[in-house]
Scaffold this motif. Sequence first.
Motif, PDB file in Angstrom:
ATOM      1  N   ASP A  83       0.807  -1.221   0.000  1.00 41.76           N
ATOM      2  CA  ASP A  83       0.000   0.000   0.000  1.00 41.76           C
ATOM      3  C   ASP A  83       0.836   1.266   0.000  1.00 41.76           C
ATOM      4  O   ASP A  83       0.275   2.360   0.048  1.00 41.76           O
TER       5      ASP A  83
ATOM      6  N   LEU B  87     -14.627  15.610  11.894  1.00 44.65           N
ATOM      7  CA  LEU B  87     -14.772  14.902  13.169  1.00 44.65           C
ATOM      8  C   LEU B  87     -14.655  15.829  14.373  1.00 44.65           C
ATOM      9  O   LEU B  87     -14.916  15.413  15.499  1.00 44.65           O
TER      10      LEU B  87
ATOM     11  N   TYR C  22     -14.260   5.385  18.712  1.00 42.97           N
ATOM     12  CA  TYR C  22     -13.507   4.462  17.865  1.00 42.97           C
ATOM     13  C   TYR C  22     -14.239   4.222  16.549  1.00 42.97           C
ATOM     14  O   TYR C  22     -15.464   4.152  16.517  1.00 42.97           O
ATOM     15  N   GLY C  23     -13.470   4.071  15.490  1.00 41.13           N
ATOM     16  CA  GLY C  23     -14.029   3.608  14.234  1.00 41.13           C
ATOM     17  C   GLY C  23     -13.864   2.105  14.106  1.00 41.13           C
ATOM     18  O   GLY C  23     -13.597   1.400  15.101  1.00 41.13           O
ATOM     19  N   GLU C  24     -14.003   1.623  12.886  1.00 48.58           N
ATOM     20  CA  GLU C  24     -13.933   0.176  12.662  1.00 48.58           C
ATOM     21  C   GLU C  24     -12.657  -0.257  11.979  1.00 48.58           C
ATOM     22  O   GLU C  24     -12.369  -1.452  11.905  1.00 48.58           O
ATOM     23  N   HIS C  25     -11.919   0.701  11.433  1.00 47.45           N
ATOM     24  CA  HIS C  25     -10.733   0.349  10.649  1.00 47.45           C
ATOM     25  C   HIS C  25      -9.522   1.103  11.169  1.00 47.45           C
ATOM     26  O   HIS C  25      -9.098   2.088  10.571  1.00 47.45           O
ATOM     27  N   ARG C 140      -6.456   3.070   2.101  1.00 50.94           N
ATOM     28  CA  ARG C 140      -6.721   1.775   2.733  1.00 50.94           C
ATOM     29  C   ARG C 140      -8.026   1.759   3.511  1.00 50.94           C
ATOM     30  O   ARG C 140      -8.370   0.752   4.134  1.00 50.94           O
ATOM     31  N   GLY C 141      -8.746   2.859   3.526  1.00 54.31           N
ATOM     32  CA  GLY C 141     -10.028   2.877   4.223  1.00 54.31           C
ATOM     33  C   GLY C 141      -9.925   2.959   5.729  1.00 54.31           C
ATOM     34  O   GLY C 141     -10.859   2.622   6.456  1.00 54.31           O
ATOM     35  N   ILE C 142      -8.797   3.448   6.227  1.00 53.76           N
ATOM     36  CA  ILE C 142      -8.602   3.601   7.676  1.00 53.76           C
ATOM     37  C   ILE C 142      -9.494   4.735   8.190  1.00 53.76           C
ATOM     38  O   ILE C 142      -9.643   5.755   7.528  1.00 53.76           O
ATOM     39  N   ASP C 143     -10.072   4.556   9.366  1.00 58.25           N
ATOM     40  CA  ASP C 143     -10.861   5.656   9.952  1.00 58.25           C
ATOM     41  C   ASP C 143     -10.400   6.048  11.353  1.00 58.25           C
ATOM     42  O   ASP C 143     -10.914   7.021  11.926  1.00 58.25           O
ATOM     43  N   PHE C 168      -9.296  11.400  10.521  1.00 64.89           N
ATOM     44  CA  PHE C 168      -9.111  10.119  11.205  1.00 64.89           C
ATOM     45  C   PHE C 168      -9.255  10.319  12.716  1.00 64.89           C
ATOM     46  O   PHE C 168      -8.773  11.316  13.259  1.00 64.89           O
ATOM     47  N   ARG C 169      -9.890   9.363  13.387  1.00 67.91           N
ATOM     48  CA  ARG C 169     -10.125   9.489  14.825  1.00 67.91           C
ATOM     49  C   ARG C 169      -8.839   9.177  15.585  1.00 67.91           C
ATOM     50  O   ARG C 169      -8.368   8.041  15.562  1.00 67.91           O
ATOM     51  N   ARG C 217     -13.666  -7.369  11.789  1.00 69.29           N
ATOM     52  CA  ARG C 217     -13.942  -6.168  11.013  1.00 69.29           C
ATOM     53  C   ARG C 217     -12.765  -5.205  10.986  1.00 69.29           C
ATOM     54  O   ARG C 217     -12.946  -4.008  10.847  1.00 69.29           O
TER      55      ARG C 217
ATOM     56  N   ALA D 138     -12.390  12.020   3.793  1.00 68.05           N
ATOM     57  CA  ALA D 138     -11.913  10.954   4.668  1.00 68.05           C
ATOM     58  C   ALA D 138     -12.793  10.839   5.909  1.00 68.05           C
ATOM     59  O   ALA D 138     -13.122   9.736   6.350  1.00 68.05           O
ATOM     60  N   ARG D 225     -20.785   4.177  10.817  1.00 66.99           N
ATOM     61  CA  ARG D 225     -19.543   3.518  11.217  1.00 66.99           C
ATOM     62  C   ARG D 225     -19.156   3.888  12.640  1.00 66.99           C
ATOM     63  O   ARG D 225     -19.564   4.886  13.182  1.00 66.99           O
ATOM     64  N   GLY D 226     -18.335   3.060  13.207  1.00 67.55           N
ATOM     65  CA  GLY D 226     -17.769   3.403  14.504  1.00 67.55           C
ATOM     66  C   GLY D 226     -18.546   2.851  15.677  1.00 67.55           C
ATOM     67  O   GLY D 226     -18.116   2.970  16.820  1.00 67.55           O
ATOM     68  N   ARG D 227     -19.644   2.189  15.406  1.00 65.11           N
ATOM     69  CA  ARG D 227     -20.458   1.779  16.547  1.00 65.11           C
ATOM     70  C   ARG D 227     -19.872   0.633  17.336  1.00 65.11           C
ATOM     71  O   ARG D 227     -20.096   0.513  18.517  1.00 65.11           O
ATOM     72  N   VAL D 228     -19.133  -0.218  16.664  1.00 67.96           N
ATOM     73  CA  VAL D 228     -18.527  -1.333  17.392  1.00 67.96           C
ATOM     74  C   VAL D 228     -17.713  -0.819  18.569  1.00 67.96           C
ATOM     75  O   VAL D 228     -17.965  -1.165  19.714  1.00 67.96           O
ATOM     76  N   GLY D 229     -16.764   0.032  18.221  1.00 69.09           N
ATOM     77  CA  GLY D 229     -15.904   0.542  19.279  1.00 69.09           C
ATOM     78  C   GLY D 229     -16.684   1.307  20.330  1.00 69.09           C
ATOM     79  O   GLY D 229     -16.509   1.109  21.530  1.00 69.09           O
ATOM     80  N   GLU D 230     -17.571   2.161  19.875  1.00 70.45           N
ATOM     81  CA  GLU D 230     -18.245   3.022  20.826  1.00 70.45           C
ATOM     82  C   GLU D 230     -19.176   2.274  21.764  1.00 70.45           C
ATOM     83  O   GLU D 230     -19.228   2.545  22.956  1.00 70.45           O
TER      84      GLU D 230
END
Lengths: 245, 245, 245, 245
Positions: A83, B87, C22-25, C140-143, C168-169, C217, D138, D225-230
Amino acid sequence: MSGGADKRTVYERARLGERVGYGEHPALLVVDLQVGFTAPELSPVAGELGAVIAAANRLLGAARAAGAPAYFTVIAYDPQCPDDAGLWPRKGPYLRTLTVGGDLVRLDPRVERHPSDLLLVKKYASAFFGTHLAALLAARGIDTVMVTGCTTSGCVRATVVDALGYGFRPIVPREAVGDRADEPHEASLFDIDAKYGDVVSLEEALAYLARLRSVGRAAGDAAARGRVGEAAAPTAPGVKRASKS
Amino acid sequence: MSGGADKRTVYERARLGERVGYGEHPALLVVDLQVGFTAPELSPVAGELGAVIAAANRLLGAARAAGAPAYFTVIAYDPQCPDDAGLWPRKGPYLRTLTVGGDLVRLDPRVERHPSDLLLVKKYASAFFGTHLAALLAARGIDTVMVTGCTTSGCVRATVVDALGYGFRPIVPREAVGDRADEPHEASLFDIDAKYGDVVSLEEALAYLARLRSVGRAAGDAAARGRVGEAAAPTAPGVKRASKS
Amino acid sequence: MSGGADKRTVYERARLGERVGYGEHPALLVVDLQVGFTAPELSPVAGELGAVIAAANRLLGAARAAGAPAYFTVIAYDPQCPDDAGLWPRKGPYLRTLTVGGDLVRLDPRVERHPSDLLLVKKYASAFFGTHLAALLAARGIDTVMVTGCTTSGCVRATVVDALGYGFRPIVPREAVGDRADEPHEASLFDIDAKYGDVVSLEEALAYLARLRSVGRAAGDAAARGRVGEAAAPTAPGVKRASKS
Amino acid sequence: MSGGADKRTVYERARLGERVGYGEHPALLVVDLQVGFTAPELSPVAGELGAVIAAANRLLGAARAAGAPAYFTVIAYDPQCPDDAGLWPRKGPYLRTLTVGGDLVRLDPRVERHPSDLLLVKKYASAFFGTHLAALLAARGIDTVMVTGCTTSGCVRATVVDALGYGFRPIVPREAVGDRADEPHEASLFDIDAKYGDVVSLEEALAYLARLRSVGRAAGDAAARGRVGEAAAPTAPGVKRASKS
């Protein structure tokens, strides 16, 4: 659009293509004259750029004589980190062959780089994108960026667009830039000269650098800037008041 | 870490806090002196910044006398587009009150902005992030950025860090920056002076601008740059050869 | 300012310090754990960061298990090109000792980097400034960017501020960041948590990564994105219509 | 260079022009469809762009149906601050006519912008340069940028080059972009498709957006997005522990 009118007519009416002009503190930028783009026998994306390299070398000599700094770029990616190149190899799979440490990322041996000329590794088309080039130029008081190398329709053009945006006058000596096909080369020279920077002859560019040399006002002077303030700086408060090295 | 040693001792040993020094072409930056940050009766995130505004106004007068440009910033978001702020409002919901056209985004009426001083609307902490400020400064030949306004630990600090990165000498006149609490204000002044820019007294900053005025070498000179090259430019090829306006 | 009120009182009233969440990625970022900053016996600007390195290593293991990528940074300059570091060495002369190829720019041998973890060479405080990090993360779809390393008041903080700006968080596991003195460390953690990112415990950060692992995930999923469009792409016009590799 | 070989032959041999492909979370970008570029009776740099506007409107409808956000740009400068445009007006004096609040910077009235579509004021060619667009995209989890508007060889092309760099897949629906002359338009579509993004038909672009709508996977999802972490975030330390609004 224009209903088929010739682009030169349309652009003249729009008064595009004025001169950005020369500043007093130029830097020379040599873009991507690496084996991967200059050795057709080794790389399918390379072009015959011997004359471009010769022109760049003449400008390098003139820049050094004028005290103007030279910066070089190559494109190179970490072969272990797919990447590193982001999405770009999806468009051009050959980019995957430009691996750090590999033959295709070495400067063409005909290019006369000095060890003190900074070599920037970039990941995208513009020499400014994802690099600290704008910072380097501003910190040094550069006001003019002479862009050479390849390809005219790719990295040279993107670099010129960004140079103008970052506040530096782009100058493109026509003989010192090249591409892998004539049509994109000429089309981008037209667009650059119309909208982003001045496309000039190699002779004009050399004459400009020679003039700078004679009046001793090249970028080297920038190192001397700041003395007014410093000489008189009376009482700098803070953590430490050591005299500046 | 340091096992509890005093930060000044640790930093002196590390030889942090040297002087970045003054250049010859300063710009004055007035960061976020908008009602939302200066009117505690209207905004819970505002501080009492009357003295800061007074100091900034004194610097504005000195900068104008020296021919140095002034740039102002405010934070403002489109109230109809929740993602305009990205954000950030997740950390500070008050940011949602800074709406374009609203009272909280107007400059504090005590601030003496001239109509010809550019006002930049920014979305994040640094005056450089997501704006064309670096381009403005480089295009004008600026080498020094005097940063005033608020908050010291927020937008002032982030602006100073970016100014240094983009190649401009950051100078922070202590009396001309403020925060909503003393501790973050002092902590950021310490960090800035140690690592990113020179924290100076208002008097020193005024004296610097007065010196520039007397020698006539302020940023206004930058407008005169480029004449060497242009005067002699012989035959600029391209779309059009009109003389530069 | 606040007339001496405690910063916590002032900030609570301003409703600063909400959670970015937090995000997922996520991606893990390991900032400047190079010998020059981790070996006090070799470098006067280094701190005792053994515990920080141990915490970063635990996060590296959890990130790999969750399929999240890790990126490393070091600061290094070309010793032959004094302007590679721009103006920064004027504030901190020790930066001149961080030379490409030298001992002080090697990662601390205790840090468990894998060869496939990208190592970015940066020139300034923020890992985003003058690098292609934002591009890498977006491609890469990072959040979410978990920031570790040193120093809290320097490169960690600047990186957090930019991460938020780029969308990004920022998450800062408290035990995984360090500084050369306690006071700037604590002051910056306070500011970061109030305004730019979430300062969390190492255990919470590890638990987050473990949850991602269990639900499968993590960022690795991002590689699978884009299939809807591609599967159905009917007739892509253009230079070449080769199927995507 | 290529000794006169046809560019298509040269580029096929180089395997340029592969597909970047579609992602799952597109945004629609409408570049510079302002009166100054769309009303030839009012501006000498404008082109006849009625068909381009009609195509952009069709895409706007499809994007809204798919839940994809739309962003608009215009070029506008502060008429009181000549340096707002940096060096660019030196190349194109018409830029001085694009003044904030003036007629030439209003969107063409045929363009169907909704009030909730963010309008970005930019200063240079790329919609990313000197703006917070990359941050917006982003932060919202966008992975694909569909670029429409004008001019193909200017702001559209520069925007596409930057979009790819910032990590977003550029898609250019051929009928939805235009220029003031045919030759630069076609030359830039060729270059874009070869190296930076996918040039597709309007019908293909509409079909892609319709597919997204049917599977309900458009960018609107990103908000979820982000709900898992939160959901599981246990004990966030810091200034304040308020539940996220």
